[in-house]
Design a protein around this motif. Structure first.
Motif, PDB file in Angstrom:
ATOM      1  N   ASN A   1      25.013  36.278  56.309  1.00 49.19           N
ATOM      2  CA  ASN A   1      25.002  35.529  57.566  1.00 49.19           C
ATOM      3  C   ASN A   1      23.630  35.756  58.213  1.00 49.19           C
ATOM      4  O   ASN A   1      23.302  36.870  58.633  1.00 49.19           O
ATOM      5  N   THR A   2      22.850  34.687  58.269  1.00 48.71           N
ATOM      6  CA  THR A   2      21.451  34.832  58.688  1.00 48.71           C
ATOM      7  C   THR A   2      21.342  35.207  60.177  1.00 48.71           C
ATOM      8  O   THR A   2      20.350  35.807  60.587  1.00 48.71           O
ATOM      9  N   GLN A   3      22.369  34.872  60.957  1.00 48.73           N
ATOM     10  CA  GLN A   3      22.318  35.199  62.393  1.00 48.73           C
ATOM     11  C   GLN A   3      22.610  36.685  62.605  1.00 48.73           C
ATOM     12  O   GLN A   3      22.023  37.338  63.470  1.00 48.73           O
TER      13      GLN A   3
ATOM     14  N   ILE B   1      24.819  36.784  49.448  1.00 46.15           N
ATOM     15  CA  ILE B   1      24.750  35.673  50.395  1.00 46.15           C
ATOM     16  C   ILE B   1      25.137  36.261  51.752  1.00 46.15           C
ATOM     17  O   ILE B   1      26.181  36.913  51.876  1.00 46.15           O
TER      18      ILE B   1
ATOM     19  N   SER C   1      17.766  25.098  61.139  1.00 46.30           N
ATOM     20  CA  SER C   1      16.882  26.270  61.174  1.00 46.30           C
ATOM     21  C   SER C   1      15.932  26.116  62.369  1.00 46.30           C
ATOM     22  O   SER C   1      15.455  25.015  62.648  1.00 46.30           O
TER      23      SER C   1
ATOM     24  N   HIS D   1      26.379  25.508  54.135  1.00 42.52           N
ATOM     25  CA  HIS D   1      25.008  25.902  54.434  1.00 42.52           C
ATOM     26  C   HIS D   1      24.105  25.078  53.510  1.00 42.52           C
ATOM     27  O   HIS D   1      24.106  25.274  52.296  1.00 42.52           O
TER      28      HIS D   1
ATOM     29  N   MET E   1      16.862  30.288  58.033  1.00 42.77           N
ATOM     30  CA  MET E   1      18.244  30.331  57.521  1.00 42.77           C
ATOM     31  C   MET E   1      18.309  30.360  55.977  1.00 42.77           C
ATOM     32  O   MET E   1      19.128  29.675  55.365  1.00 42.77           O
TER      33      MET E   1
ATOM     34  N   CYS F   1      19.592  32.247  53.098  1.00 46.71           N
ATOM     35  CA  CYS F   1      20.703  33.198  53.185  1.00 46.71           C
ATOM     36  C   CYS F   1      20.959  33.980  51.896  1.00 46.71           C
ATOM     37  O   CYS F   1      22.025  34.592  51.768  1.00 46.71           O
TER      38      CYS F   1
ATOM     39  N   TYR G   1      29.218  29.034  53.762  1.00 53.34           N
ATOM     40  CA  TYR G   1      28.787  30.050  54.723  1.00 53.34           C
ATOM     41  C   TYR G   1      29.672  31.283  54.557  1.00 53.34           C
ATOM     42  O   TYR G   1      30.849  31.171  54.222  1.00 53.34           O
TER      43      TYR G   1
ATOM     44  N   ALA H   1      14.189  34.322  56.503  1.00 55.71           N
ATOM     45  CA  ALA H   1      15.583  34.741  56.289  1.00 55.71           C
ATOM     46  C   ALA H   1      16.460  34.461  57.504  1.00 55.71           C
ATOM     47  O   ALA H   1      17.679  34.359  57.372  1.00 55.71           O
ATOM     48  N   THR H   2      15.875  34.334  58.680  1.00 54.11           N
ATOM     49  CA  THR H   2      16.678  34.133  59.887  1.00 54.11           C
ATOM     50  C   THR H   2      16.299  32.796  60.547  1.00 54.11           C
ATOM     51  O   THR H   2      17.114  31.887  60.601  1.00 54.11           O
TER      52      THR H   2
END
Ligand SMILES: Cc1cc2nc3c(=O)[nH]c(=O)nc-3n(C[C@H](O)[C@H](O)[C@H](O)COP(=O)(O)OP(=O)(O)OC[C@H]3O[C@@H](n4cnc5c(N)ncnc54)[C@H](O)[C@@H]3O)c2cc1C
Length: 452
Positions: free
Chosen positions: A115-117, A113, A290, A240, A58, A60, A232, A54-55
């Protein structure tokens, strides 16, 4: 050629009640649930952040927490807590299932959806608040077994080689690395779902019909079929892309190295196609890749029960159910382009990005269909080791069942169940097989899970 490794004295890095290996969302949730039950928990992750696919990968999107008809909520727990917190950070886009413009049922159920960060930071926060002892850049190497009992694990980090001792272990490495090293039987799916390198790019949205342009040039640039892409969150100029497809097995050092490099090659090829053949005068710019290839499927462990496609399709109920799901069986084909979704109501949707979806029926249309399926505790339970549970991607499920349970909204629940079960086994002083399922289910509910 082989060599003999010298025996050596190792220092003990930590002594804990529960040691969770692998800090993907499943492992993070396992650790938090066990810590909230009062256990001293260590979480070991080989990368520089928690969240896994998930991070670092990436990925999302989380899917709906509702049943098939969107009438009843069937999933809650830590997934919902994470989503609430991402919403507060303005890091979440929520898809309204009642909006009529969805191109497919899949678009309708791809509800969240994010923001993976931001999720990386949220994992840190939630682990800190729960009091979990985190170790990043720390790799699990091998189990430490004495007198037939799993007593610890050997890890490698900047400190060198050390041991973590614990009373209970949760294998959330995605590939069942600990269980595999303990000799738990396993298998690999022959037509494994592909891995994907994700990318963030600008300029994509200025190209007219980018999917068609990519499809027209696949062979020329040695690209397989394409995955999906989305805007995104709160940055519409950033696209993305989760479009690469890597069929290399990521279960060996050689395989994962090839896979990482092939994924990046595919991203560059797509950028080149769109920059050379697109009609935009703005150049596509690659912002980010990623940090680790996203792995859809690795090793499956043979555990107490193999969840089957029939269990999923018939909505089979289990007395030891620890999770519920309505996500369809979703197979990314290895032998042909595109994906096929098998829904609980009997509908089949074949999706090839850039083409209209093809709808058919895998069973006669009727109103008599299950609204959700369940995931049993016994599918996390190894035969021999009484202080070990396996959760997440490595769980015991056949190809079709895995196609459905593999999404995070489902697997997160297996992490929560493993964490809760580990803490309960220690509190009740029982092995993983003797744990009372009524107790586990009631504690899961107390901790915020929906138990049906
Ligand atoms: C491209 C792609 C798209 C997807 N799309 C979706 C989607 O839209 N929605 C959805 O819900 N799901 C999606 N999935 C599936 C989903 O992302 C995964 O099934 C899920 O993230 C698995 O979670 P996990 O915690 O079991 O494993 P992972 O996320 O793989 O986590 C395992 C963790 O263990 C760590 N680890 C492994 N070995 C060791 C070791 N020896 N020592 C220490 N740490 C170790 C890894 O670094 C990793 O952080 C997708 C997957 C991919 C790859």
């Amino acid at each position: 050629m082989t060599i003999v490794e010298q025996e050596q004295q190792l220092t003990v890095l930590e002594t804990a009640d529960v040691c969770v290996l692998g800090g993907g969302t499943t492992g993070v949730m396992a650790a938090i649930r066990a810590a909230r039950m009062g256990a001293k928990v260590v979480l070991v992750e080989q990368q520089g952040n928690f969240g896994g696919n998930a991070t670092s990968g990436m990925v999302c999107a989380w899917h709906t927490m509702m049943d098939f008809d969107f009438k009843k909520q069937i999933i809650s727990g830590l997934s919902e807590e994470f989503l609430e917190r991402l919403k507060k950070r303005n890091a979440l886009r929520v898809v309204d299932p009642d909006w009529l413009g969805h191109p497919s049922r899949m678009a309708k159920i791809s509800t969240y959806i994010f923001n993976t960060q931001e999720l990386k930071i949220e994992c840190d926060e939630m682990l800190r608040e729960a009091g979990v002892i985190p170790y990043l850049h720390t790799v699990f190497c091998k189990p430490y077994v004495t007198r037939g009992r799993l007593q610890g694990v050997i890890v490698e980090s900047k400190n060198g080689r050390q041991a973590i001792l614990a009373d209970f272990f949760i294998d959330a490495t995605g590939d069942g690395d600990l269980a595999y090293r303990l000799g738990v039987p396993c298998w690999e799916n022959q037509g494994k779902q592909p891995s994907t390198t994700a990318a963030l790019v600008t300029g994509y949205t200025y190209v007219t019909n980018p999917k068609k342009i990519l499809l027209d040039h696949l062979q020329e640039y040695n690209l397989p079929n394409l995955g999906w892409d989305t805007n995104y969150v709160n940055a519409p100029e950033v696209r993305h892309l989760l479009k690469t497809n890597v069929f290399e097995s990521c279960l060996t050092a050689q395989g994962i190295t090839k896979g990482e490099m092939e994924g990046r090659r595919q991203v560059r090829a797509m950028m080149d196609i769109l920059n050379r053949h697109g009609d935009s005068d703005r150049e596509l710019v690659l912002l980010s890749l990623s940090s680790s290839i996203g792995i859809r499927e690795g090793r499956h462990m043979k555990l107490g029960y193999t969840l089957t496609g029939d269990d999923v399709c018939s909505g089979k109920r289990f007395e030891d159910a620890v999770g519920n799901g309505s996500y369809p069986i979703d197979i990314h084909h290895a032998d042909k382009p595109g994906c096929t979704f098998w829904y609980l109501n009997g509908m089949t949707e074949y999706e090839l990005d850039g083409y209209p979806h093809e709808i058919s029926w895998w069973k006669p249309r009727s109103e008599d269909y299950p609204r959700y399926y369940q995931i049993p505790y016994r599918s996390l339970l190894p035969d021999k080791w009484e202080n070990l549970l396996v959760c997440g991607r490595a769980m015991d499920a056949d190809t079709r069942a895995y196609g459905a349970i593999r999404v995070m909204i489902n697997l997160n629940q297996t992490g929560e169940a493993a964490g809760e079960a580990a803490a309960l086994c220690l509190r009740e002083n029982v092995g993983n097989r003797e744990l009372d399922m009524k107790l586990l289910r009631s504690e899961l509910a107390k901790g915020g899970s929906i138990v049906l």
